[in-house]
Design a protein around this motif. Structure first.
Motif, PDB file in Angstrom:
ATOM      1  N   LYS A   1     -38.604   3.407  -9.151  1.00 19.52           N
ATOM      2  CA  LYS A   1     -37.973   3.714 -10.440  1.00 19.52           C
ATOM      3  C   LYS A   1     -39.038   3.931 -11.510  1.00 19.52           C
ATOM      4  CE  LYS A   1     -34.787   1.818 -13.830  1.00 19.52           C
ATOM      5  NZ  LYS A   1     -34.000   0.645 -14.232  1.00 19.52           N
TER       6      LYS A   1
ATOM      7  N   GLU B   1     -39.745   7.354 -13.547  1.00 12.04           N
ATOM      8  CA  GLU B   1     -39.714   7.361 -15.014  1.00 12.04           C
ATOM      9  C   GLU B   1     -40.986   7.983 -15.575  1.00 12.04           C
ATOM     10  OE1 GLU B   1     -38.998   3.338 -16.261  1.00 12.04           O
ATOM     11  OE2 GLU B   1     -36.837   3.494 -15.877  1.00 12.04           O
TER      12      GLU B   1
ATOM     13  N   THR C   1     -43.039  10.129 -14.086  1.00 13.04           N
ATOM     14  CA  THR C   1     -43.167  11.561 -13.774  1.00 13.04           C
ATOM     15  C   THR C   1     -42.062  12.397 -14.384  1.00 13.04           C
ATOM     16  OG1 THR C   1     -42.043  11.239 -11.653  1.00 13.04           O
ATOM     17  CG2 THR C   1     -44.446  11.163 -11.650  1.00 13.04           C
ATOM     18  N   ASN C   2     -40.842  11.917 -14.376  1.00 15.47           N
ATOM     19  CA  ASN C   2     -39.715  12.731 -14.841  1.00 15.47           C
ATOM     20  C   ASN C   2     -39.437  12.593 -16.325  1.00 15.47           C
ATOM     21  OD1 ASN C   2     -39.409  13.480 -12.172  1.00 15.47           O
ATOM     22  ND2 ASN C   2     -37.708  12.095 -11.790  1.00 15.47           N
ATOM     23  N   GLU C   3     -39.533  11.377 -16.848  1.00 18.39           N
ATOM     24  CA  GLU C   3     -39.152  11.152 -18.237  1.00 18.39           C
ATOM     25  C   GLU C   3     -40.338  11.175 -19.201  1.00 18.39           C
ATOM     26  OE1 GLU C   3     -36.772   7.595 -18.396  1.00 18.39           O
ATOM     27  OE2 GLU C   3     -35.552   8.275 -16.707  1.00 18.39           O
ATOM     28  N   LYS C   4     -41.469  10.639 -18.758  1.00 23.33           N
ATOM     29  CA  LYS C   4     -42.619  10.555 -19.654  1.00 23.33           C
ATOM     30  C   LYS C   4     -43.593  11.709 -19.472  1.00 23.33           C
ATOM     31  CE  LYS C   4     -42.284   5.629 -20.390  1.00 23.33           C
ATOM     32  NZ  LYS C   4     -42.987   4.350 -20.407  1.00 23.33           N
TER      33      LYS C   4
END
Length: 121
Positions: A56, A60, A62-65
């Protein structure tokens, strides 16, 4: 996401949790040495809650930040190093606290020379 009823999850279950392909999970295992789920006797990957939490965090980053894979690896490496360093300091502080508590307990006890009444002149 946190399901305390199971100890181990299969790769398909974990992929479904994050809405990604199982192949992406296997790819991340190669890219992140810290993500190494155990395998059962038949060779199937079994993920623990700790593995899922780590995944998770990777997703987070790689995808969100917006971290790249090498950037996320470096971030996690530095974070782990800092956690180890903090653990060393915490242990030192705990030892100091124990020492100080023993010192304080020793101060609370009357000393042999303090038990005697002073002589009246």
């Amino acid at each position: 996401m946190e399901n305390g009823s199971k100890l181990y999850y299969g790769i398909k279950e974990v992929a479904d949790m994050f809405a990604i392909n199982a192949s992406k999970l296997r790819y991340y295992e190669k890219e992140f040495p810290t993500l190494q789920p155990k395998k059962n006797r038949s060779g199937d990957r079994i993920y623990t809650q700790a593995d899922i939490d780590h995944l998770k965090e990777i997703l987070e980053l790689t995808n969100e930040k917006g971290y790249t894979l090498p950037g996320a690896r470096e971030y996690l490496k530095i974070k782990e190093s800092n956690q180890r360093e903090h653990a060393v300091y915490i242990n030192k502080l705990k030892r100091i606290k124990t020492f100080m508590e023993k010192m304080r307990a020793g101060l609370d006890k009357p000393q042999p020379d303090q038990e005697k009444e002073p002589d009246a002149d």
